[in-house]
Every structure is written in C-alpha cells, then in structure tokens.
Design a protein around this motif. Structure first.
Motif, PDB file in Angstrom:
ATOM      1  N   GLU A  31       0.535  -1.237  -0.109  1.00 37.80           N
ATOM      2  CA  GLU A  31       0.261  -0.096  -0.406  1.00 37.80           C
ATOM      3  C   GLU A  31       0.881   0.989   0.004  1.00 37.80           C
ATOM      4  O   GLU A  31       1.036   2.333  -0.712  1.00 37.80           O
ATOM      5  N   THR A  46      -5.935   2.960  -2.923  1.00 40.24           N
ATOM      6  CA  THR A  46      -6.501   2.355  -1.604  1.00 40.24           C
ATOM      7  C   THR A  46      -8.010   1.723  -1.954  1.00 40.24           C
ATOM      8  O   THR A  46      -8.609   2.651  -3.148  1.00 40.24           O
ATOM      9  N   ASP A  47      -9.127   1.421  -1.384  1.00 39.15           N
ATOM     10  CA  ASP A  47     -10.282   1.733  -1.512  1.00 39.15           C
ATOM     11  C   ASP A  47     -10.637   2.571  -1.373  1.00 39.15           C
ATOM     12  O   ASP A  47     -12.090   3.250  -2.428  1.00 39.15           O
ATOM     13  N   LYS A  48     -11.171   2.544  -0.344  1.00 39.36           N
ATOM     14  CA  LYS A  48     -11.761   3.904   0.047  1.00 39.36           C
ATOM     15  C   LYS A  48     -10.849   5.489   0.245  1.00 39.36           C
ATOM     16  O   LYS A  48      -8.742   4.883   0.215  1.00 39.36           O
ATOM     17  N   SER A  95      -4.988   5.270   3.705  1.00 37.25           N
ATOM     18  CA  SER A  95      -6.279   5.881   2.602  1.00 37.25           C
ATOM     19  C   SER A  95      -5.874   7.186   2.316  1.00 37.25           C
ATOM     20  O   SER A  95      -7.099   7.348   2.192  1.00 37.25           O
ATOM     21  N   LYS A 120     -19.150   3.158   1.812  1.00 37.61           N
ATOM     22  CA  LYS A 120     -18.005   4.899   0.200  1.00 37.61           C
ATOM     23  C   LYS A 120     -18.795   5.095  -0.091  1.00 37.61           C
ATOM     24  O   LYS A 120     -20.448   5.231   0.584  1.00 37.61           O
TER      25      LYS A 120
END
Lengths: 305, 198, 799
Positions: free
Chosen positions: C112, C668-670, C698, C795
C-alpha cells in the motif's frame, strides 16, 4: 397590564398587619386594586435563609408549589417581603433554565396533583411601583411633598443579591429604591454600607451578631442626618425597628446611642406623601417613635398645587 | 469530633465530587484572597463563620470537618460574598450545597428544626395568632385563607425531607436522654457518697 | 511539453525498507511525465544539491519534483538552489514528503505504501503543471517613523531610531513629553530620579556611559527628531512605507520667546486641579506642566482660560510670548512606519469599594508617587490630603482592580514593586510610620527585585495577606478603617490608618482604541494592543509596518519597556534601511471585473490588508489588496462570494488538479483527503512520522496555507471527485498563525455540514480538528476516527 396574585408570606400578615394595610391602602388610593388579586392556596415561600441549606430539592418543590397556585390562575406573583421574593424568584428562574431540576420537582408535585410549567414571573412591590405603576402616577398622587425629609433607603440583601438571579438593580450601587423615595419629594441620602445586611438572618443563631450589624448600619445612617429609614421587607423592618431599640440598649455604653431613627415601610412613606391620615397607619405599633417625623413633615410640607 | 491524624493528606475526592455540580464548579477558581471574608458581616461579628475558610477546607478535602462544623449555620445568606468575589465563585450557592450535605448527617441547628415543626403544623414559618387576627379585623384586612398543610406534608414526605428531620429529632431526643441518664447517674453517685459519709 | 525532472531519494536505503523504489521508478517512467529521473541518497547534502543542479542544467529542466522528506525541513534549501539557476521557486519546485507521509507511517504495509508513494508523486506532477511563476514585488519604504506617545517608551524608540539615522516624528497630545515615568518621581530598580535617559552621546557628552543627567532636554536637540506636543493624530491612511497621517497641533498660546519667569501664572485668576500631580494640587490656566517640561515653555489650558475677558498674562509678559489668538494647525505627513507608544492610565478607583473620591485620604499609588517625589508638591513627604498632616499609619491595598473578573482580570505587573518601593522610601525616612501592605501574592520578579521585598520586611513593613472589601472612616477619630481578613491567621482585622494607597490596575490610555481603529490594529478584550504573536513577535501588530511598545501592549515596568522599545526600533529600522520591502507576490489578487463590492473581504481580512477602491464618480470601487499588508492566508479567497479573489500560490486549479490526481491514482479502496494547514497541522503529521506512529494508508494529505483557504465548494468537489471522507485540520483557534483562520474555518465547516445534510450526504464524512504542533497523537486519532466512520457508513455513492 400584568395582573398579580398577592403573596403575603408569613411575617407581614401574621406579625405586621399594619404593613399589609399600608400597601392595600396605597393600592386603593391609586385605584389599582384590579391589578392585584387575593387568591387562596399559597403556603410558606419557604424562607430563603435556612431552608435551602437543609434541603434544596424540598425548598424548590415547596416554592414551585406556590408558583403553580399562581400559574393555575394565569397570574404572576407579587411579594411584600424580600425573603419571599428571593425564594420564589430563585425558584422561577432556576426552574426555567434547568429542565432537569424542573423534572425532579414536578415528580414530587405530581403527588399533590400539581405540575409547574415555568410561566410565572415573580415581582417585589418595589419593582411593581417602579415598573408597573410608574413615576408619573406616583407623582400625580403626591399632595404633600416631603421636601424637608432626609430618608435613608435600605434595599435589603434579598432584593439585590444574588444579582445574577434577582436582577433587580446594580448590586453594588443600586438606585431604584432611592428614585422611588424621591418620588415623594423626600431626599434619599447616600450613606456608607448601603449594601450591608440588616442582620435579621443571623438573629436566630446569635442575637449579638445581629445587634452589631444593625448598629453598624444605624451609625452610618445617623451620621448623614437621616430623618427616617425606608425599607421594603418586614424582616428588615423588625430588625431596624424593634432591633434598633434592643441594640441601643445592649450597646448603651458605646456609640451615640440610643438611636431614634424611625423606620417606615415604603408604602407608609408613600402614604404620608399622598396625604393619607397618619392615624390610619397605626404608627403607635412602631417601637421607634414616628411622631417627631410626622411633626417635621407637618411643620413645613405645603400642599402641592 | 473527627480525630485528625498527625499529617493531614490533601483529599481531592471531595472537591471532585462537589465540582461535578454546575453551581459548585467555579469554586476551583478561588485563590483565597479573602474578599468574601473581609466583607462578611457574620464573620466580622461572630468570628466563627468564615466563608473563605470553608472554601479552603473544601479545596484541601477536609470533608468531615466541614460537614460537622455547626458554624456553617452562622451565615445570614446575604449573598454579599458571591457579589464580592473577584473570581466569580458563587459562594452562597456552594455553602447552600454544603449545608445540604451537613443536614443529611444531622448537622441542623435547633431553630431550623422548630421552624420545620411550625411549617408542618401550620403551613407557615411564622404561624398566625388570634391577637394579630383581631388586629387585622380592625384594619379591615381580608381573612387569611387556610395554609395548605396537607399538601406541604405530602411534599416533604415525597422529597424525603420529613424523614431527615425526624431522624434529626430522634437524634436530639437520644442525646437528651443520654444527658439525662448521665445526670441521674451522677445524682445517684452523690447520694451514695452522702450516705457513705453519713 | 513542460520538461519535468524527478529527484527520487533513497535515503541511504531507509526508504527501501518499506517501499519498492524500483517499482516506483518504473511506474514514473511509464507515466511519461518525466524527462529524467534521478535516484540518489543525499539530496539534502552538498553533494546531492550539486547533483540536482547538474540534472536541471544537463536536461534543461523547467520544473522539478523532489520526492524525499518534509518540505518544512528542506524546501527552503532546494528553493535556494533552483533560484540560483534562475528558476522560479514557486512554479518550478514541488516536494513529495515520502518520509513522513509514507515510509515512516505505513511500515507494516509495503504494498500500500508503494502505491501511495506513486500517487503522491503523480499528484505533485499535477500540481506543478498548474503552477504559475510568482514574481517578487518591491514596496518602497520611506525611512521616516511616526511615534505616537511621548512617554519613556516612545522617547526611547525615538532615540534609537534617530541614532540609527532615521527621521522620527514624535507626537504627544499633552503639552510636554515625559509621560508617566516623570510623574513617578523616582523609579525602581535604581531608586533614582526619573529624569535621566540613556546617554547616546549626542549632546557633547561623547563619552557615553551608563546615563547622563540632562533631563529630557537632550531629546530636543536631536536633528532628526521632530517633537510635536499638544498634537493629536486625527487620521491614518495608506500602508507600510507610506502612511498618510493627519495631525492636529492644538494651540499652545505661548511661544518659544517664553523665559519661564512665572509672572503670567502669578496674575492668572483661574485655578484648576493639576493633572500632573493627579489633582493633589492646583495650577493656573497658564502653567508649565513641570519644571523640566519639553518644550520648555508655558502653556494655556483653553478649557478654563478666560482669554480676552482677562488677558492679564498678555499684559504682564515681559517677552511678548503670549498670543491668545493662536489657532490650531492641521498637518499632513507621509511616514514609512508607525510605532504606538500610548501608554497607560490608572483604572477608575472610584469604581471600587475603597472610598476613593469619598475620603480625601484614600489615594492611588501614582498620587503617593507625586507626594514622594522630592520635587513634588510636598517635597517628598507623604501627607494626608484632608489636613496636610504627616500620616502615622499607612495601608496599601494591592490588586485594586487587578486580577478581578469584575474589573480587570489580568495582573498589572508593576504594582507590587511600586508599593515596595514606596514603602521603603517612606520607612527609610520615617521609620516611625507604620506601613501595612494588604496583598494576595507579592510578585517581585526581575533582576534585584526580590531584594526590595526583603528590604521592605527588614524595614518593618507589615505584610498582611488578604483583600480588603470595605474602606470606611471613623467619624470621631478621623481615621480611615480598612476591613480585611488576615487569611494567614483567619482573623478579621480593622486596620485603623491615616492614609490608604491603592495600587490600581493599569488600563490602556484613553483614545488608544480610536487610534487602533484608524490603523486597523487588533486590540485584546481589555483594549491593549494584541501583538502578532505574544511570544516571538511581541512588538508587531497585525498590520504590517505598525509596531507597539510599552504599556500600550500590556502593563510593564521601565526596564521591560526599554527592551520592547529597542526591539520595536530594530524591527522598524530593518524595514527602513533598504528603503524598500521585497516580498513574493504570493498575496491575494482581486479580479476587478468580477468584484461586486460587497466588502466581505474587507471585513474578514485579519490584517486590514484589503481596501475598497474609489471610482472616478466617488462611488465604491472594486476591492484592492494591499500587498505590503497581506500575509497570504487565503481567507479572503474562500470568503469571496463572487470568486473574484484568487491566489497564484495554492491556486484553485492547482488544488483541484492535485486532489483529482490523488483520488484517481490512490491505490486504496476508500480515500480520505486531509486538508492540513501549513502551520501546526502539517507539523503534526510530520511529528507522527518522526515518532513512527502508524495509520491507515487511505489518507492523502493536501497542504494548504491556512484552513480558512478551504471553502465548502472545494470540499464538495473533493467528495464529488471520489473522496469518501474529508479531514480539515488547522491550528488551535486561539493560536491560529493567521489570527482568525481556524475560527473562520470552523464556521465554514459547520455551514458545509448543513449543506451536506441537504444533499443527503452524511455529515460525518467531513471532520474538523484543531491541533497544536506538539499534539502528535491528534493526527493519527483523526485518521482513526475517520476510518472508523467510513467503516460504518461505507463508501460514498454520489448520484
């Protein structure tokens, strides 16, 4: 005009009915009887000196009970005594601003089928004359200008303090009672320790302390040559009248005692300026003789044109 | 009396407990200047009640000493201390709260106990009298309505106040009995001595 | 295409412990954004700086991204290097804080972290592509200073500045300079007379030395100093370098022909309280303020003079020095710098319960100072004003009006020492006089000050700890009674005394508030001048070019005043010496065509840097930013409802490009965008890195000058662009480096929350924090709270 339920309290009706009489007489004279109503159901205010110290919630509950009695009739409350004023005003202010306290109090009140909604305002008669009756009306009724009289105003602790709650006047330098006194034509004289306590609150525990306090006030008042005092509380009245006599006896070796400063409840003073026959006020009940004062007034005062 | 240990430890608990109440919160601002006590007429003449000292005792946590101090009741509640305080400490509110705590352990002066007795009997602190009522009649003043004694009794029962006062009265009676018995015992001893001497 | 280079730091293998630098390098090559990529370990060292220079020149680079450590530490170093190469330091350089935003804080998540490092570098590219070059501006500064107030503070600054060769106009509204210090008679910590001022070798005494006795007269001989007494400042316009000052010189009625023969005062029939002696004595309508007054002439008090009706003084004057028809004179001056030195006065003693004004024998310490002045009304002897007798007992009451929430809550700083000085002076001369000082705390802090306290005790001064509440008098004995509890013994005392001296609180001089308003400077709640930073900029005000010294800032003693005046002079001289001020044009800029003249910017600017223009027809014109006063916080930019104000640095386009890039490339996802002010907030995030605190990757940090720069629109577009949460972090409200930024930022975010609610967006997605640089945990806590919130609310799905 706001209408009031008259809260007599205990000291005025049960010990000093002549003070109550003077108020009713003035009210009648001003043709304002319809502003003030006698209603039944009031109990002890309760007194603000010892009672809140024993149990604040009980104090608040009993005071709130009185407020509900006026609230039922959609009336505000008018008091003759600064003690009643402090108790009821404190309760009305705190219950207005502290919902948790109101809830607690109402829980108790529900046991007697009552509920307080926080709508009652509490006034003392000094405020009543200052705000509701007004100077114009007072002055219009003055037929005997008390020009040659010097009056020492005593506000009383429970009319002024705690100022944040009672909000009557500047606690350090009040003027409203002086203005009311001067409406009669008399001169309200400044003296040291105007904001000092009369001592009534300590009387039950130590008579000596109370006597010292009353002497301290009287010394300053005598010094500026006041012809009389004007008070707006029955406890202050007793302390300065009967207390003056007793303290003068107790301190007969010191100071310039005995002092002989007559004490008038404000509506008595007002009555004299309205030309009401002094005999009606039953001044012989006063321990300090009022006669010399009356003679002084009669000697000079000329009827107003 | 609480016997003090030789070294008094500062107990922060009491002040934490007190200052949780909004009306007592500002007592922490006290810097012990003495503006209250320098004004206090009761302190000036009684010399036993000192508002500054009470706050000082709270600040160092002398809980028992404060609550058992009967001088608490010498204050005439003129509220001048509150108005004088340069730091906005509401002394009379704080004192009132301390008095509440003291009352719970029976520290109530007798004149207030009789005041309460009056209240419960007549609904008023200063009860009416027939002589005064006659004078009222002469003045043409209206007849006084009855005080709501029943409601007042119910309310003081509901708040637990009646119990507190009853406990206090019992406490006093017990003390009286103790004194009486002590006196009796002394008398008895004296008599015994007399007979012995004889 | 712009030629951009990337300097990627390895930090001697430290970065590689967490992130994959080879992969980063490869990605950056693949991005096609960079003409050249340089990987090295030592960019922060001389060798590394050389290599950067080399990279730029060899490749003809226009811009450079340096991915290394905190810009707070190294930006200035790199900026210097690229400036040397003739590049613009604002448009040509962006740093990526790999160390504190990636490596140090995501140690356990190398994958990450590597992704995040890539996103940050690409965002830097987006930002630098939009960067405009920012030029320097030069503001001419006239080497002249207006000093308002002729007390010791103003006099000292005047002396320093004239010594340094600058022209000074010293304005004093009273008829003489000298101020409060002269009224004190003798002063601590030397106990000598207050007439001497520092020797600077200007009046023949070229030997210098500690001090020389020539009264204030020396000041009158300084060529570069213009002293205007009896003069008031009526208006100030303009900005640093060129303040337009309107002055009014009131008539003195007596000119320089006056030989001080005193004949006029002898015949003058009008008498009035002498304010120099604080009303202890009387003076005539024509008078000399005090024997050493400057200018050394008599003056007429127009408030009481009978003028033509009397004119006896005109008749008797042997030198024809008096002209009763003199008129006041208006003057306009252009001056480069302003120094406020308006001093203090005593708080109104009659507002206390101490009988001041009621009993003549209750006086203030300044009145006692007049009595104790050897040249004062009683030649240095204390006396009872009621009967002129020598007092046998004196009580001093400390903190009279000070440290009191109902009067003045602050400590007035000098009163303890003045009381100690006065009691020592009296005791040394008259050991038989009893002196009691009622105090709460004795504060004798300063070189040789504690010695005063000890000496006073040695001389038998009684210290009673308690604050009196009442002062009354005893009619029979004519004594004053002070009622006080001795809080150390718990006893109630009634102190019988002949004289009471009140150590009154010090408050700002009357009129200083009006002056402050004219100058646009900020006052604290008591009316003292609020320094730009009480710690490190104690003499600067919020308005550039306006300085302050002495008791107009806060109550202070003479040694401190000397130090303040010195500092103010140096700061003023620094600005004046090069005759111009150079500044980067990072300041706000108004598009005059769009400005609706709503005046919001004028009101919000904490530095009074915005003025409304005036059109030819006299109507209100578009707003103008006074570059010299602007400190580039961005508050006006985000406040302008017509978007007429912009910044070249941290411009809207730049910020949007940076944010968009972060959200697009962030792995990152969020995604959380964290707006951090460049002051305490950015520092806190750095600290988190230094301490090795770990947080969720994130979060992407966007640097702004001050959080007042962040307007609701910017946050909304950030959410629309794909952010799931937004953190706004600024300095503590009362310690905002731009004074009002955090406060305004808070209001804005609250407004934004309402907006979000209306739009059906959970208001929890925007969180605001205020932080002090030292609160290292706060940043990580903020991130944690936001990630937790996002875990619950998920989200953001934008419609």
């Amino acid at each position: 005009m706001t209408e009031y339920a008259l809260f007599l309290g205990c000291m005025v009706p049960n010990r000093l009915p002549h003070l109550e009489f003077s108020f009713r007489k003035i009210l009648n004279h001003l043709d304002s009887n319809d502003l003030v109503h006698d209603i039944s159901g009031f109990g002890c205010c309760p007194e603000p000196i010892g009672f809140p110290g024993m149990d604040n919630i009980t104090f608040m509950t009993l005071a709130a009970r009185n407020l509900t009695v006026a609230e039922e009739q959609k009336l505000d409350i008018l008091t003759l005594c600064t003690g009643c004023f402090e108790s009821l005003k404190t309760a009305s202010v705190k219950l207005k601003h502290e919902p948790k306290l109101l809830e607690k109090v109402n829980k108790h009140l529900s046991k007697v089928g009552r509920e307080y909604n926080g709508t009652v305002e509490v006034k003392h008669i000094a405020q009543f004359f200052y705000d509701d009756i007004g100077f114009e009306k007072l002055k219009k009724n003055v037929v005997k200008h008390l020009d040659n009289i010097k009056v020492a105003a005593h506000y009383g602790c429970h009319l002024l303090r705690p100022s944040e709650i009672l909000a009557f006047d500047d606690p350090h330098n009040p003027t409203k009672l002086d203005e009311l006194i001067e409406a009669t034509g008399a001169k309200s004289v400044m003296y040291l320790r105007r904001d000092y306590c009369c001592g009534a609150g300590t009387k039950s525990l130590d008579g000596n302390v109370a006597a010292e306090m009353v002497m301290e006030k009287l010394r300053q008042i005598a010094r500026v040559g006041a012809d009389c005092m004007s008070v707006v509380c029955p406890f202050c009245f007793l302390q300065f009248d009967l207390g003056q006599e007793m303290a003068s006896r107790a301190f007969k070796d010191s100071y310039d005692v005995p002092y002989q400063i007559p004490v008038l409840y404000y509506t008595q003073l007002l009555g004299l300026s309205f030309g009401i026959d002094p005999k009606e006020f039953d001044f012989k009940r006063h321990r300090i003789k009022v006669k010399p004062l009356l003679e002084k007034i009669d000697a000079v005062a000329v009827p107003a044109v | 009396m609480v016997t003090r240990s030789k070294h008094i430890k500062i107990n922060h608990e009491f002040i934490r407990e007190l200052t949780k109440l909004p009306e007592c919160e500002n007592l922490k601002n006290c810097y012990q200047c003495g503006a209250c006590s320098s004004y206090c007429p009761s302190f000036k003449y009684s010399k036993v009640y000192n508002p500054r000292k009470i706050v000082q005792d709270v600040l160092v946590g002398l809980k028992d000493e404060i609550l058992e101090n009967t001088n608490l009741w010498f204050c005439g509640v003129c509220h001048a201390c509150t108005e004088q305080c340069p730091q906005g400490v509401e002394l009379s509110e704080i004192l009132s709260h301390i008095r509440n705590l003291a009352s719970k352990i029976g520290n109530i002066p007798t004149h207030l106990v009789s005041e309460v007795k009056n209240l419960l009997e007549t609904g008023q602190v200063v009860p009416p009298s027939s002589a005064i009522n006659r004078r009222r009649e002469k003045f043409g003043l209206p007849e006084l309505p009855d005080a709501p004694v029943d409601e007042i009794r119910t309310l003081v029962k509901s708040t637990g106040f009646e119990d507190m006062i009853r406990r206090k009265i019992e406490l006093e009676k017990a003390k009286e009995r103790e004194i009486m018995e002590e006196a009796k015992a002394r008398m008895k001893k004296m008599e015994e001595k007399k007979t012995e001497d004889a | 295409m712009t030629k951009i280079g990337l300097a990627l730091c390895d930090c001697f293998g430290q970065f590689a412990e967490v992130i994959d630098l080879d992969s980063i390098e490869q990605s950056m090559r693949d991005s096609g954004k960079f003409s050249v990529i340089l990987r090295k370990d030592d960019f922060c060292m001389t060798s590394g700086l050389e290599s950067i220079k080399q990279m730029i020149t060899e490749n003809n680079l226009e811009k450079i991204v340096i991915a290394a450590c905190s810009p707070k530490a190294y930006e200035t170093v790199f900026r210097k290097v690229i400036e040397e190469l003739g590049m613009n330091k604002y448009s040509s350089l962006v740093m990526v804080n790999l160390e504190n935003h990636v490596v140090a804080v995501h140690k356990e998540m190398p994958k990450e972290a590597t992704k995040k490092a890539k996103a940050l570098i690409l965002a830097a590219v987006a930002k630098i592509e939009k960067a405009e070059s920012i030029e320097k501006i030069k503001i001419p500064i006239q080497p002249t200073t207006l000093i308002i107030g002729g007390g010791i503070a103003g006099e000292t600054a005047a002396q320093e500045l004239t010594d340094l060769g600058f022209d000074v106009t010293l304005v004093e509204r009273r008829p003489s300079i000298g101020g409060r210090m002269l009224q004190l008679g003798t002063v601590y910590p030397t106990d000598d007379c207050s007439l001497c001022v520092r020797s600077s070798g200007y009046v023949g005494f070229d030997v210098g030395g500690p001090r020389r006795c020539f009264y204030r007269g020396g000041l009158g001989t300084l060529d570069k100093l213009e002293i205007l007494t009896n003069t008031e400042v009526k208006d100030v316009k303009g900005q640093i370098g060129n303040f337009k000052v309107s002055l009014e010189k009131k008539p003195r009625y007596v000119n320089e022909r006056c030989i001080n023969c005193h004949k006029c005062a002898e015949v003058c029939p009008v008498e009035v309280e002498n304010s120099f002696d604080f009303n202890l004595t009387k003076r005539k309508a024509i008078y000399r303020p005090f024997p050493q007054s400057i200018p050394p002439y008599y003056v007429i008090d127009p408030n009481i003079c009978l003028f033509e009706k009397c004119a006896k003084c005109v008749e008797i004057c042997p030198t024809n020095a008096i002209n009763l028809n003199e008129k006041s004179e208006k003057m306009e001056k252009a001056l480069g710098i302003v120094i406020m030195a308006t001093g203090f006065e005593e708080y109104d003693a009659s507002r206390l319960n101490y009988g001041y004004g009621m009993f003549p024998d209750v006086v203030t310490q300044l009145q006692l100072a007049r009595m104790l002045d050897p040249t004062g009304p009683s030649y240095g002897e204390p006396y009872r004003p009621s009967n002129q007798d020598m007092p046998q007992k004196i009580v001093m009451i400390q903190c009279a009006g000070s440290r009191d929430e109902t009067h003045m809550p602050y400590c007035s700083n000098v009163c303890c020492m003045i009381a100690l000085k006065h009691s020592i002076m009296i005791k040394e001369k008259h050991p038989e006089i009893d002196i009691t000082i009622c105090y709460m705390d004795i504060r004798s802090v300063g070189k040789n000050y504690e010695e005063y306290y000890r000496k006073a005790r040695e001389l038998g001064v009684v210290f009673l700890r308690g604050k009196p509440s009442y002062v009354v008098d005893d009619q029979r004995t004519e004594k004053i009674l002070v009622e006080v509890e001795n809080t150390l013994t718990g006893e109630f005392n009634i102190l019988e005394t002949d004289l009471v001296a009140l150590s009154m609180a010090m408050v700002p001089s009357k009129g200083s508030a009006e002056l402050a308003k004219m100058l646009g400077i900020e006052l604290d709640e008591y009316g003292f001048i609020q320094p730009l930073d009480p710690k490190i900029r104690p003499v600067e005000t919020n308005v550039a070019g306006v300085f302050a010294t002495g008791c107009t800032i806060t109550p202070m003693d003479i040694p401190t005043t000397m130090a303040y005046s010195g500092t103010a002079s140096i700061r003023a001289a620094k600005l004046m010496q090069s005759r111009e001020m150079e500044k980067d044009k990072v300041t706000a800029w108004v598009n005059q065509d769009i400005c609706s003249t709503c005046r919001i910017c004028e009101q919000v600017c904490p530095f009074s840097a915005i003025e409304m223009g005036v059109k030819e027809d006299g109507k209100l014109g578009p707003a103008e930013v006074l570059d010299a006063k602007c400190y580039a916080c961005g508050l006006c930019v985000s406040a302008c409802p017509s978007a007429a104000i912009s910044f070249k640095f941290y411009s809207e386009e730049q910020l949007k490009a940076e944010i968009s890039s972060l959200l697009h490339n962030g792995g990152t996802d969020k995604k959380i965008i964290a707006f951090l002010c460049d002051e305490c907030a950015y520092g806190t995030a750095d600290e988190a890195g230094f301490m090795g605190l770990q947080y969720d990757p994130s979060v992407y940090i966007v640097r702004v000058p001050c959080i007042s720069r962040v307007d609701p629109q910017l946050v909304l577009s950030t959410l629309q662009e794909g952010a799931d949460g937004v953190l706004v972090i600024g300095c503590l409200k009362d310690r905002c480096h731009f004074l009002k930024g955090s406060e305004v930022g808070d209001l804005r975010v609250n407004l934004l929350r309402l907006l979000l609610n209306q739009m059906g967006i959970n208001e929890e997605r925007v969180k605001m924090y205020f932080v002090d640089c030292a609160e290292v945990n706060l940043f990580t806590r903020a991130v944690e709270e936001m990630t937790q919130t996002l875990e619950t609310i998920g989200k953001l799905q934008m419609q």
